[in-house]
Write a protein that holds these residues in place. Structure first.
Motif, short mmCIF file in Angstrom:
data_model
loop_
_atom_site.label_atom_id
_atom_site.label_comp_id
_atom_site.label_asym_id
_atom_site.label_seq_id
_atom_site.Cartn_x
_atom_site.Cartn_y
_atom_site.Cartn_z
N THR A 6 0.81 -1.21 0.00
CA THR A 6 0.00 0.00 0.00
C THR A 6 0.85 1.26 0.00
O THR A 6 0.63 2.15 -0.81
N VAL A 7 1.82 1.36 0.92
CA VAL A 7 2.57 2.59 1.07
C VAL A 7 4.04 2.47 0.71
O VAL A 7 4.76 3.46 0.68
N GLY A 8 4.51 1.27 0.45
CA GLY A 8 5.91 1.09 0.10
C GLY A 8 6.78 0.92 1.33
O GLY A 8 6.32 0.77 2.45
N LEU A 9 8.07 0.95 1.09
CA LEU A 9 9.06 0.71 2.14
C LEU A 9 9.36 2.04 2.84
O LEU A 9 10.30 2.74 2.50
N GLY A 10 8.53 2.38 3.81
CA GLY A 10 8.68 3.64 4.51
C GLY A 10 8.44 3.49 6.00
O GLY A 10 8.47 2.38 6.55
N LEU A 11 8.18 4.60 6.65
CA LEU A 11 8.00 4.62 8.09
C LEU A 11 6.82 3.76 8.53
O LEU A 11 6.93 3.01 9.51
N GLN A 12 5.70 3.84 7.83
CA GLN A 12 4.52 3.06 8.21
C GLN A 12 4.79 1.56 8.14
O GLN A 12 4.30 0.80 8.96
N PHE A 13 5.58 1.15 7.17
CA PHE A 13 5.94 -0.27 7.06
C PHE A 13 6.74 -0.73 8.27
O PHE A 13 6.45 -1.77 8.85
N PHE A 14 7.75 0.05 8.66
CA PHE A 14 8.58 -0.35 9.79
C PHE A 14 7.81 -0.29 11.11
O PHE A 14 8.02 -1.13 11.99
N ILE A 15 6.91 0.67 11.25
CA ILE A 15 6.05 0.71 12.43
C ILE A 15 5.19 -0.54 12.48
O ILE A 15 5.02 -1.16 13.53
N ASN A 16 4.68 -0.95 11.33
CA ASN A 16 3.83 -2.15 11.30
C ASN A 16 4.63 -3.40 11.61
O ASN A 16 4.13 -4.30 12.29
N VAL A 17 5.85 -3.50 11.16
CA VAL A 17 6.69 -4.66 11.47
C VAL A 17 6.90 -4.75 12.98
O VAL A 17 6.77 -5.83 13.58
N ILE A 18 7.21 -3.62 13.60
CA ILE A 18 7.43 -3.61 15.05
C ILE A 18 6.16 -4.00 15.79
O ILE A 18 6.18 -4.81 16.73
N LEU A 19 5.02 -3.43 15.39
CA LEU A 19 3.76 -3.77 16.04
C LEU A 19 3.40 -5.24 15.84
O LEU A 19 2.88 -5.88 16.75
N THR A 20 3.69 -5.78 14.68
CA THR A 20 3.40 -7.19 14.42
C THR A 20 4.30 -8.08 15.26
O THR A 20 3.88 -9.15 15.70
N LEU A 21 5.54 -7.66 15.50
CA LEU A 21 6.42 -8.44 16.37
C LEU A 21 5.91 -8.46 17.81
O LEU A 21 6.13 -9.43 18.54
N PHE A 22 5.24 -7.38 18.23
CA PHE A 22 4.64 -7.34 19.57
C PHE A 22 3.42 -8.23 19.66
O PHE A 22 3.04 -8.64 20.75
N GLY A 23 2.80 -8.48 18.54
CA GLY A 23 1.62 -9.34 18.51
C GLY A 23 0.90 -9.16 17.19
O GLY A 23 0.99 -8.12 16.54
N TYR A 24 0.19 -10.18 16.80
CA TYR A 24 -0.50 -10.15 15.51
C TYR A 24 -1.55 -9.05 15.45
O TYR A 24 -1.64 -8.32 14.47
N PHE A 25 -2.35 -8.91 16.51
CA PHE A 25 -3.47 -7.98 16.47
C PHE A 25 -3.06 -6.50 16.43
O PHE A 25 -3.68 -5.73 15.70
N PRO A 26 -2.04 -6.06 17.18
CA PRO A 26 -1.61 -4.66 17.00
C PRO A 26 -1.16 -4.37 15.57
O PRO A 26 -1.47 -3.32 15.01
#
Length: 53
Positions: free
Chosen positions: A21-41
């Motif tokens: 959706t947005v490419g390799l940017g800040l939102q992607f890395f935020i999502n990777v970190i949130l997914t590492l904390f748990g699937y639902f975040p």
């Protein structure tokens, strides 16, 4: 058709849906970190990013 594939990827692996959706940017890395904390975040953030665009 592209939106359907993006939504399916979003549910299975949230960072991939954000990447397409947005490419390799800040939102992607935020999502990777949130997914590492748990699937639902990561899923909630991915839905927010994809519906915002």
């Amino acid at each position: 058709m592209g939106d359907l594939i993006r939504i399916i990827l979003l549910v299975i692996i949230p960072p991939v849906g954000v990447l397409f959706t947005v490419g390799l940017g800040l939102q992607f890395f935020i999502n990777v970190i949130l997914t590492l904390f748990g699937y639902f975040p990561g899923l909630i953030h991915a839905v927010w990013v994809v519906t915002r665009r």
